[in-house]
Write an enzyme that holds these catalytic residues in place. Structure first.
Site, PDB file in Angstrom:
ATOM      1  CG  ASP A  56       5.148  -4.467   0.220  1.00  0.00           C
ATOM      2  OD1 ASP A  56       5.585  -4.448  -0.942  1.00  0.00           O
ATOM      3  OD2 ASP A  56       4.079  -3.953   0.573  1.00  0.00           O
ATOM      4  CG  ASP A  60       6.175  -4.759   9.965  1.00  0.00           C
ATOM      5  OD1 ASP A  60       6.974  -4.061  10.577  1.00  0.00           O
ATOM      6  OD2 ASP A  60       5.831  -4.572   8.791  1.00  0.00           O
ATOM      7  CD  GLU A 104       2.728  -7.100   7.610  1.00  0.00           C
ATOM      8  OE1 GLU A 104       3.219  -7.918   6.812  1.00  0.00           O
ATOM      9  OE2 GLU A 104       3.017  -5.899   7.605  1.00  0.00           O
ATOM     10  CG  ASP A 161      -0.645  -1.366   7.597  1.00  0.00           C
ATOM     11  OD1 ASP A 161       0.154  -2.142   8.141  1.00  0.00           O
ATOM     12  OD2 ASP A 161      -0.299  -0.513   6.758  1.00  0.00           O
ATOM     13  CG  LEU A 180       4.478  -1.022  13.160  1.00  0.00           C
ATOM     14  CD1 LEU A 180       3.564  -0.453  14.229  1.00  0.00           C
ATOM     15  CD2 LEU A 180       5.574  -1.835  13.781  1.00  0.00           C
ATOM     16  CD  GLU A 203      -1.430   0.719   3.509  1.00  0.00           C
ATOM     17  OE1 GLU A 203      -1.612   0.581   2.289  1.00  0.00           O
ATOM     18  OE2 GLU A 203      -0.310   0.549   4.037  1.00  0.00           O
TER      19      GLU A 203
HETATM   20  P1  AHM Z   1       7.033   4.706  -1.084  1.00  0.00           P
HETATM   21  O1  AHM Z   1       8.293   4.375  -0.381  1.00  0.00           O
HETATM   22  O2  AHM Z   1       6.834   3.975  -2.373  1.00  0.00           O
HETATM   23  O3  AHM Z   1       6.833   6.192  -1.264  1.00  0.00           O
HETATM   24  O4  AHM Z   1       5.846   4.189  -0.157  1.00  0.00           O
HETATM   25  C1  AHM Z   1       5.544   4.799   1.057  1.00  0.00           C
HETATM   26  C2  AHM Z   1       4.172   4.413   1.472  1.00  0.00           C
HETATM   27  C3  AHM Z   1       3.706   5.132   2.693  1.00  0.00           C
HETATM   28  O5  AHM Z   1       2.950   6.272   2.379  1.00  0.00           O
HETATM   29  C4  AHM Z   1       2.897   4.083   3.394  1.00  0.00           C
HETATM   30  O6  AHM Z   1       2.834   4.295   4.761  1.00  0.00           O
HETATM   31  C5  AHM Z   1       3.678   2.837   3.081  1.00  0.00           C
HETATM   32  O7  AHM Z   1       4.165   3.043   1.780  1.00  0.00           O
HETATM   33  C6  AHM Z   1       2.836   1.617   3.084  1.00  0.00           C
HETATM   34  O8  AHM Z   1       3.644   0.500   3.086  1.00  0.00           O
HETATM   35  P2  AHM Z   1       3.752  -0.437   4.415  1.00  0.00           P
HETATM   36  O9  AHM Z   1       2.356  -0.655   4.917  1.00  0.00           O
HETATM   37  O10 AHM Z   1       4.357  -1.682   3.871  1.00  0.00           O
HETATM   38  O11 AHM Z   1       4.619   0.248   5.407  1.00  0.00           O
HETATM   39 MG    MG Z   2       0.850   0.100   5.357  1.00  0.00          MG
END
Ligand code: AHM
Ligand code: MG
Length: 338
Positions: free
Chosen positions: A63, A69, A93, A115, A117, A274
């Protein structure tokens, strides 16, 4: 006026609850509280200084990583490195585990997963983000460096877990397996103060939280369940920051779902950083957390650091009901293809 109880005071009081507690876990939780205050300061001034925006890198899970972050990640690592109670960290990360050298020849017993942020796509638009953490007792020999087996533990082995939300106020919620408590940061004194004592999740609630934009990409049983939530006139709330969505559900009741999609056949969210820490908090508050195979999240044996998982988590009555849907509709044979 009732007396203010700070996070530090609360943690030290609670240490006495554990028969052989030596203060190491206490110290570690306090250090995470300090890191949260530092991250909070930066999140709050993110619009003022030029550290907003995409950093141009990808994290270990593929990602996009944003600057804040990286900052939060580094602060957490620094605080844990200096704590002396932690022999290693694993972060969403970072590709690999980070071994922490012993301080003053002390053998640290714990490893921390986090995690730094969560919900980082929300940073640029001023919507809540959060930090999620879990603490495990190491499995490897205390005299040597930590190893991968210290991190690939089931959620049932967590000794503490929690989260911090940087929102309208900053709140830290954690559990050590004896209930869940929340602390709100009072910026005037710079302390987290006990604000939510012994949180209990309602058996049912008015909210369901899922990215409904993926509806057509969900399995049929999940689509049926979402239709059912809509038929009941439940309120759909989806912040896109799991920690904030879960916080609402923890306090007011409801269900959060991130099922498998075509893009994420195993689910998007990470088991270690998470799903497990939030499952521990929610279960300690009386809730439930399963994956789409209907296994208890905390009983899944992780095989890799960045393993993803599907998740259904929240009020026990609603999670049980969702389970019934999945069982009923999975049992219906698929229509034969013409
Ligand atoms: P989405 O955009 O596919 O719905 O994903 C959202 C989800 C959240 O519930 C979560 O907080 C986040 O993706 C996790 O990703 P990151 O840790 O990269 O922010
Ligand atoms: Mg996350």
């Amino acid at each position: 006026m009732s007396r203010i109880i700070t996070l530090d005071e609360f943690i030290i009081r609670r240490q006495k609850d554990f028969a052989y507690a030596s203060g190491e876990l206490t110290g570690l939780l306090r250090d995470i509280g300090v890191a949260a205050k530092i991250v909070n300061r930066e999140v709050n001034k993110a619009g003022l200084v030029n550290i907003l925006g995409v950093h141009g890198l990808e994290n270990a899970s593929g990602d996009e990583v944003q600057k804040l972050d990286m900052y939060a990640n580094q602060k957490l690592i620094d605080c844990l490195k200096n704590s002396g109670e932690c022999c290693g960290v694993a972060s969403e990360e970072n590709e690999d585990i980070i071994q922490v050298p012993a301080i003053a020849s002390k053998n640290a017993k714990y490893v921390v997963v986090f995690d730094p942020l969560d919900g980082s796509s929300n940073i640029d638009v001023n919507v809540s983000v959060g930090t999620i953490f879990g603490i495990y007792r190491r499995k490897s020999d205390e005299k040597g460096p930590c190893t991968m087996e210290d991190f690939l533990q089931k959620g049932t082995e967590l000794v503490a877990a929690g989260y911090v939300i940087y929102g309208t106020s900053t709140i830290l919620v954690y559990t050590t397996g004896r209930g869940v408590n929340g602390f709100t940061l009072d910026p005037s004194i710079g302390e987290f103060c006990l604000s939510h004592t012994d949180i209990k999740i309602p058996d049912r609630g008015q909210y369901y939280s899922v990215n409904q934009g993926y509806y057509l990409k969900f399995d049929v049983e999940m689509r049926r369940y979402i239709d059912y939530c809509s038929d009941l006139n439940l309120r759909l709330r989806y912040i896109g920051s799991m920690v904030s969505d879960i916080h609402r559900i923890l306090l007011q009741g409801g269900i959060f779902l991130y099922p498998n999609t075509r893009k994420y056949p195993k689910g998007k969210l990470r088991l270690l950083y998470e799903c497990n820490p939030l499952a521990f908090v929610v279960e300690q508050a009386g809730g439930k957390a399963y994956n789409n195979q209907l296994g208890r999240i905390m009983e899944v044996q992780p095989h890799e650091l960045h393993q993803r998982s599907t998740i259904v988590i929240g009020s026990p009555g609603m999670v049980d009901e969702m389970k019934e849907f999945v069982e009923r509709y999975s049992a219906v044979p698929a229509m034969p293809k013409k």
